[in-house]
Enzyme design. Structure first.
Site, mmCIF file in Angstrom:
data_model
loop_
_atom_site.group_PDB
_atom_site.id
_atom_site.type_symbol
_atom_site.label_atom_id
_atom_site.label_comp_id
_atom_site.label_asym_id
_atom_site.label_seq_id
_atom_site.Cartn_x
_atom_site.Cartn_y
_atom_site.Cartn_z
ATOM 1 N N THR A 211 0.877 -1.181 0.000
ATOM 2 C CA THR A 211 0.000 0.000 0.000
ATOM 3 C C THR A 211 0.914 1.231 0.000
ATOM 4 O O THR A 211 1.015 1.933 1.000
ATOM 5 C CB THR A 211 -0.912 0.021 1.244
ATOM 6 O OG1 THR A 211 -0.110 -0.147 2.421
ATOM 7 C CG2 THR A 211 -1.954 -1.076 1.196
ATOM 8 N N PHE B 247 3.281 -6.195 12.394
ATOM 9 C CA PHE B 247 4.191 -5.246 13.048
ATOM 10 C C PHE B 247 5.652 -5.611 12.833
ATOM 11 O O PHE B 247 6.517 -5.160 13.571
ATOM 12 C CB PHE B 247 3.894 -5.194 14.560
ATOM 13 C CG PHE B 247 2.473 -4.815 14.865
ATOM 14 C CD1 PHE B 247 2.067 -3.483 14.786
ATOM 15 C CD2 PHE B 247 1.526 -5.776 15.202
ATOM 16 C CE1 PHE B 247 0.741 -3.129 15.041
ATOM 17 C CE2 PHE B 247 0.202 -5.431 15.456
ATOM 18 C CZ PHE B 247 -0.185 -4.105 15.378
ATOM 19 N N ARG C 226 9.486 -5.931 11.684
ATOM 20 C CA ARG C 226 10.542 -5.011 11.249
ATOM 21 C C ARG C 226 11.415 -5.726 10.240
ATOM 22 O O ARG C 226 11.704 -6.918 10.410
ATOM 23 C CB ARG C 226 11.439 -4.620 12.434
ATOM 24 C CG ARG C 226 10.763 -3.867 13.525
ATOM 25 C CD ARG C 226 11.549 -3.995 14.814
ATOM 26 N NE ARG C 226 11.588 -5.397 15.270
ATOM 27 C CZ ARG C 226 12.400 -5.858 16.227
ATOM 28 N NH1 ARG C 226 13.254 -5.055 16.824
ATOM 29 N NH2 ARG C 226 12.367 -7.130 16.589
ATOM 30 N N LYS D 256 -2.372 -0.214 13.952
ATOM 31 C CA LYS D 256 -1.148 -0.196 13.153
ATOM 32 C C LYS D 256 -0.704 1.235 12.854
ATOM 33 O O LYS D 256 0.478 1.585 13.005
ATOM 34 C CB LYS D 256 -1.381 -0.966 11.847
ATOM 35 C CG LYS D 256 -0.272 -0.887 10.841
ATOM 36 C CD LYS D 256 0.993 -1.533 11.359
ATOM 37 C CE LYS D 256 2.160 -1.194 10.479
ATOM 38 N NZ LYS D 256 2.877 -2.316 9.967
ATOM 39 N N GLY E 293 19.960 10.763 14.768
ATOM 40 C CA GLY E 293 20.722 10.567 13.531
ATOM 41 C C GLY E 293 20.034 11.266 12.372
ATOM 42 O O GLY E 293 19.357 12.280 12.578
ATOM 43 N N CYS F 271 7.920 2.151 5.227
ATOM 44 C CA CYS F 271 6.772 2.148 6.149
ATOM 45 C C CYS F 271 6.564 3.465 6.890
ATOM 46 O O CYS F 271 5.590 4.166 6.631
ATOM 47 C CB CYS F 271 6.913 1.010 7.141
ATOM 48 S SG CYS F 271 7.029 -0.591 6.336
HETATM 49 C C1 UGA Z 1 8.718 -0.330 10.956
HETATM 50 C C2 UGA Z 1 8.176 -0.663 12.359
HETATM 51 O O1 UGA Z 1 9.267 -0.662 13.292
HETATM 52 C C3 UGA Z 1 7.531 -2.050 12.360
HETATM 53 O O2 UGA Z 1 6.969 -2.321 13.632
HETATM 54 C C4 UGA Z 1 6.414 -2.067 11.299
HETATM 55 O O3 UGA Z 1 5.808 -3.333 11.207
HETATM 56 C C5 UGA Z 1 7.020 -1.727 9.940
HETATM 57 O O4 UGA Z 1 7.648 -0.421 10.014
HETATM 58 C C6 UGA Z 1 5.897 -1.710 8.939
HETATM 59 O O5 UGA Z 1 5.023 -0.866 9.056
HETATM 60 O O6 UGA Z 1 5.843 -2.619 8.115
HETATM 61 P P1 UGA Z 1 10.926 -1.007 9.590
HETATM 62 O O7 UGA Z 1 10.466 -0.040 8.553
HETATM 63 O O8 UGA Z 1 11.411 -2.356 9.190
HETATM 64 O O9 UGA Z 1 9.737 -1.278 10.661
HETATM 65 O O10 UGA Z 1 12.135 -0.315 10.328
HETATM 66 P P2 UGA Z 1 12.441 0.278 11.763
HETATM 67 O O11 UGA Z 1 13.358 -0.623 12.468
HETATM 68 O O12 UGA Z 1 11.219 0.707 12.437
HETATM 69 O O13 UGA Z 1 13.268 1.586 11.346
HETATM 70 C C7 UGA Z 1 12.626 2.640 10.611
HETATM 71 C C8 UGA Z 1 13.579 3.790 10.422
HETATM 72 O O14 UGA Z 1 13.798 4.466 11.653
HETATM 73 C C9 UGA Z 1 14.980 3.387 9.906
HETATM 74 O O15 UGA Z 1 15.378 4.311 8.914
HETATM 75 C C10 UGA Z 1 15.864 3.504 11.135
HETATM 76 O O16 UGA Z 1 17.186 3.813 10.816
HETATM 77 C C11 UGA Z 1 15.186 4.661 11.871
HETATM 78 N N1 UGA Z 1 15.423 4.671 13.333
HETATM 79 C C12 UGA Z 1 14.978 3.659 14.106
HETATM 80 C C13 UGA Z 1 16.059 5.767 13.895
HETATM 81 O O17 UGA Z 1 16.465 6.713 13.195
HETATM 82 N N2 UGA Z 1 16.255 5.789 15.252
HETATM 83 C C14 UGA Z 1 15.830 4.784 16.042
HETATM 84 O O18 UGA Z 1 16.036 4.876 17.281
HETATM 85 C C15 UGA Z 1 15.180 3.687 15.467
#
Ligand code: UGA
Length: 433
Positions: free
Chosen positions: A86, A152, A154, A208, A257, A264
């Site tokens: 989506t 949910f 990652r 979500k 950062g 997502c």
């Molecule tokens: C995210 C959510 O964490 C999942 O729970 C969700 O299921 C998923 O989206 C989705 O909607 O499908 P994801 O996109 O795999 O998962 O990645 P994240 O680990 O959440 O990281 C997202 C972004 O935030 C990355 O660019 C990461 O570098 C950044 N980030 C994360 C930060 O800049 N600081 C943090 O402390 C954590």
């Protein structure tokens, strides 16, 4: 139980392989010919630790079969999971639901028995109810029940997040079969005392959206603190550490950062705002506009820091960008902050060399005009600045003395607050964030 998973992208492939691994018979449906060909031979069209092995194991055991045929799926399956994308619409910030709608339009007319369709894709509130009406209009011979079971997981933790999730949420209609069916499908997971939250479909869809909005807000909060710290000469990492000890705040998702990216969080907060606007509740989510703005500002600020380090202009400067994926342990470059920064610097006249351990092929497709180096060493050769924009362990563990011998000027910008500042400054580097 015979489960059909419609859409074998990131979400679908992980769900299909994991469900097959806990003993279900699973038919994965993928209509993209290139993806289908890969999946059928046990290859994933993306990188996810551990998933190739699980895919092969479940294909070999016969528990998972992959097809492109909706008619085969309609005739065979009992429960149909929607796992198609989506994405954000090209024309506005709302979600493009055309793939979800197409699943219903293709599947329902071919059903010969009553069916339960369970959506997993991230959708705006009201989608399940709308799809129920759409399905009812497409067939008067069978009854279709629609439930929503948001995902949910990652990237990088797909298997763990599917088989040991923090919680399972199911949105369903009263007096339907979805709750009992979900209890049976997820029995091995629920037996480990995973919380199971049953709601109406609108609430499940909103869970979500709310979860991703909260995560995005947490990241932008600490990045806003980083801006204040820069102005005050204070240490944002110490602030994150100190406030995180309060269990009401917690340490996770408080890493400052260049901000969040990926397929997502950015699109989900925008779709959430658009959806609230359509519902007449736009005001409730105006803060997400600020969350988005803080996040985007991080990318621009990274470019200005680089320019500033080069004496005010990037023109003719050589920049090594380490990282292209939106986060480590992924080859996903969708809305990657690292590539966005690399692209902006190139447009300002810099020669940018990008290196990433996994995401080079995808990065080339998205930003074909950047130069892609074969290694850290090649990217850093004669660089005026080195920028670490994705915190791969290969970069975190770099030896600053060795890298220092390759570059023209020892300036490093730590876009992920992931380097040991002391090590780099001791090796004669100017360290900037
Ligand atoms: C995210 C959510 O964490 C999942 O729970 C969700 O299921 C998923 O989206 C989705 O909607 O499908 P994801 O996109 O795999 O998962 O990645 P994240 O680990 O959440 O990281 C997202 C972004 O935030 C990355 O660019 C990461 O570098 C950044 N980030 C994360 C930060 O800049 N600081 C943090 O402390 C954590």
């Amino acid at each position: 139980m015979r489960l059909v998973v419609l859409g074998m992208g990131y979400l679908g492939a992980a769900h299909a392989a994991c469900m097959a691994s806990i003993g279900h018979e699973v038919l994965g449906v993928e209509t993209d010919p290139a993806r289908l060909a890969k999946l059928k031979t046990g290859q994933l069209p993306f990188y996810e630790p551990g998933l190739t092995d699980l895919l092969n194991k479940t294909l070999d055991s016969g528990h998972l079969v992959i097809t492109n045929s909706y008619s085969e799926a309609a005739a065979w399956g009992d429960i149909f999971f929607i796992a198609v994308g989506t994405p954000q619409k090209r024309s506005d910030p709302s979600a493009d639901l055309s793939f979800v709608d197409a699943v219903i339009d293709e599947l329902v007319p071919q059903l010969r028995h009553d069916a339960l369709i369970v959506g997993k894709s991230t959708v705006p509130v009201g989608t399940a109810a709308r799809l129920s009406e759409r399905a009812a209009a497409l067939s008067d011979k069978v009854t279709v029940e629609i439930a929503w079971n948001p995902e949910f997981l990652r990237e990088g933790y797909a298997i763990k997040d599917t088989l040991q999730p923090d919680r399972i949420v199911l949105g369903c209609v009263e007096n339907g079969s979805a709750e009992q069916t979900a209890r049976e499908i997820y029995e091995p997971i629920l037996n480990t005392e995973t919380p199971f939250i049953v709601t109406d479909t609108s609430t499940a869809e909103l869970v979500k959206a709310a979860a991703n909005a909260f995560l995005a807000t947490k990241i932008s909060f600490i990045n806003a603190m980083a801006e204040v710290c820069l102005a005050a000469g204070a240490d944002v990492l110490a602030i994150a550490k100190a406030i995180g000890y309060d269990p009401r705040i917690g340490h996770r998702f408080l890493r400052p950062g260049i901000g969040f990216g990926g397929g997502c969080l950015p699109k989900d907060i925008r779709a959430f705002m658009a959806s609230a606007g359509e519902l007449g509740a736009a005001e409730a989510l105006t803060f997400l506009r600020e969350v988005d703005a803080i996040n985007m500002r991080r990318r621009n600020r990274m470019v200005s820091t680089a320019s500033d380090s080069c004496g005010g202009s990037l023109l003719g400067k050589r920049v090594a960008v380490l990282g292209a994926a939106f986060k480590p342990d992924s080859d996903d470059v969708r809305d990657s902050p690292a590539l966005n920064v690399a692209g902006q610097m190139q447009l300002q006249g810099a020669s940018v060399a990008v290196y990433d351990p996994r995401a080079m092929a995808n990065a080339r497709l998205l930003f074909p005009t950047l130069f892609y180096a074969d290694s850290v060493d090649q990217a850093c050769k004669d660089a005026d600045i080195v920028m670490v924009l994705t915190e791969w362990s290969e970069f975190v563990n770099l030896d600053p003395v060795v890298v220092g011998r390759l570059v023209r000027a020892r300036t490093v910008i730590d876009g992920r607050f992931c380097l040991d500042k002391r090590r780099w400054t001791d090796a004669g580097w100017e360290y900037r964030i």
